[in-house]
Design an enzyme around this catalytic site. Structure first.
Site, short mmCIF file in Angstrom:
data_model
loop_
_atom_site.label_atom_id
_atom_site.label_comp_id
_atom_site.label_asym_id
_atom_site.label_seq_id
_atom_site.Cartn_x
_atom_site.Cartn_y
_atom_site.Cartn_z
N THR A 1 0.80 -1.08 0.05
CA THR A 1 -0.01 -0.07 0.11
C THR A 1 0.65 1.32 0.17
O THR A 1 0.18 2.45 -0.05
CB THR A 1 -0.89 -0.02 1.15
N GLU A 2 2.23 1.30 0.26
CA GLU A 2 2.94 2.30 0.24
C GLU A 2 2.77 3.58 -0.78
O GLU A 2 2.41 4.71 -0.37
CB GLU A 2 4.50 1.96 0.37
N THR A 3 2.69 3.15 -1.84
CA THR A 3 2.51 4.22 -2.89
C THR A 3 1.24 4.87 -2.93
O THR A 3 0.90 6.10 -3.36
CB THR A 3 2.97 3.76 -4.29
#
Length: 265
Positions: A136-138
């Site tokens: 999920t980082e981006t």
């Protein structure tokens, strides 16, 4: 509060992340608890299996702690405290990936962000129908900075890029299909049998030989071919002349289990 629990299975350990209130997030406290468990591990440990409690493997980074850290401004001419915080996480992943014994991630729930990275850093990954991976980082406006090496090593550049640049979400079957997981188990009984079988197989292998094998696999990925030939030859000769090599050959000749495998299934 006890954030991790360990139980012995022969020469192996099962480490349970036990902070269900925060979905076993890799908070500073959780990482410190895991580090203490690693420090206390027996020197001849065969394997470490990591699992999560409460329906989650790990939610990854402690986002509340990151938000709190963001309130401390960066000072001109000094290292950003956020940089130091991220580097500390990187050192934890690097330690986990280079542990001398075999590491197994048992993902029976959500593995998000750094939790997905922790699974990718393990030697072997077991998943169930409840497994849910999310990179999920981006989608939060940040890169998967410290887990990138482990995603690339396990998945290859092409698949790792696709998953990271799309904020991908995968279930257990999809994770197995792309190579993020090694074993897909349809039920708890199948999962437990798979883990038990792996631990029994690993126990038949010499701990020093497994540790050196992991080191050589890391070396062959970065060393020039001719350099690696000599690295591998030196490793092989030292192992064969060492206590494990001599015991292994003697056990083979005498048709008996080697000393390290006594009592294994």
């Amino acid at each position: 509060m006890t954030l991790v629990r360990t139980r012995a299975v022969g020469r192996s350990l099962v480490l349970t992340l036990a902070d269900p209130r925060r979905q076993n997030a890799l908070s500073a406290e959780m990482v410190a608890a895991i580090e203490r468990a690693l420090d206390a591990a027996p020197k001849d440990l065969a394997a470490l299996a990591v699992e999560g409690e409460g329906g989650a493997f790990s939610a990854g980074a402690d986002l509340k702690a990151l938000s709190a850290a963001l309130t401390t401004p960066a000072v001109a001419g000094e290292a950003d405290p956020l940089q130091a915080l991220n580097a500390a996480g990187g050192r934890f992943f690097a330690r986990f990936a280079s542990l001398p014994f075999v590491t197994i991630a048992v993902v029976d729930g959500a593995a998000v962000g750094g939790g997905m990275g922790l699974a990718a850093a393990a030697d072997i990954v077991i998943v169930t129908p409840r497994a849910r991976f999310a990179l999920t980082e981006t989608s939060l406006g940040i890169p998967p900075a410290q887990i990138a090496p482990y995603l690339v090593a396990r998945l290859g550049q092409q698949v790792a890029r696709r998953l990271a640049l799309t904020g991908a979400r995968l279930d257990g079957r999809e994770a197995a299909a792309v190579g993020l997981a090694d074993l897909y188990c349809d039920s708890e009984a199948e999962r437990d049998a798979a883990l038990g079988g792996l631990l029994a197989s690993i126990a038949r292998c010499a701990p020093g030989a497994n540790a050196e094998t992991k080191r050589l696999f890391r070396a062959c990925a970065v060393e020039p071919r001719e350099t690696y030939v000599e690295t591998a030859a030196l490793s092989f000769a030292a192992a064969l002349r060492g206590a494990e090599g001599r015991e292994g050959l003697a056990a083979f000749a005498q048709k008996r289990p080697p000393a390290w495998a006594k009592g294994s299934a």
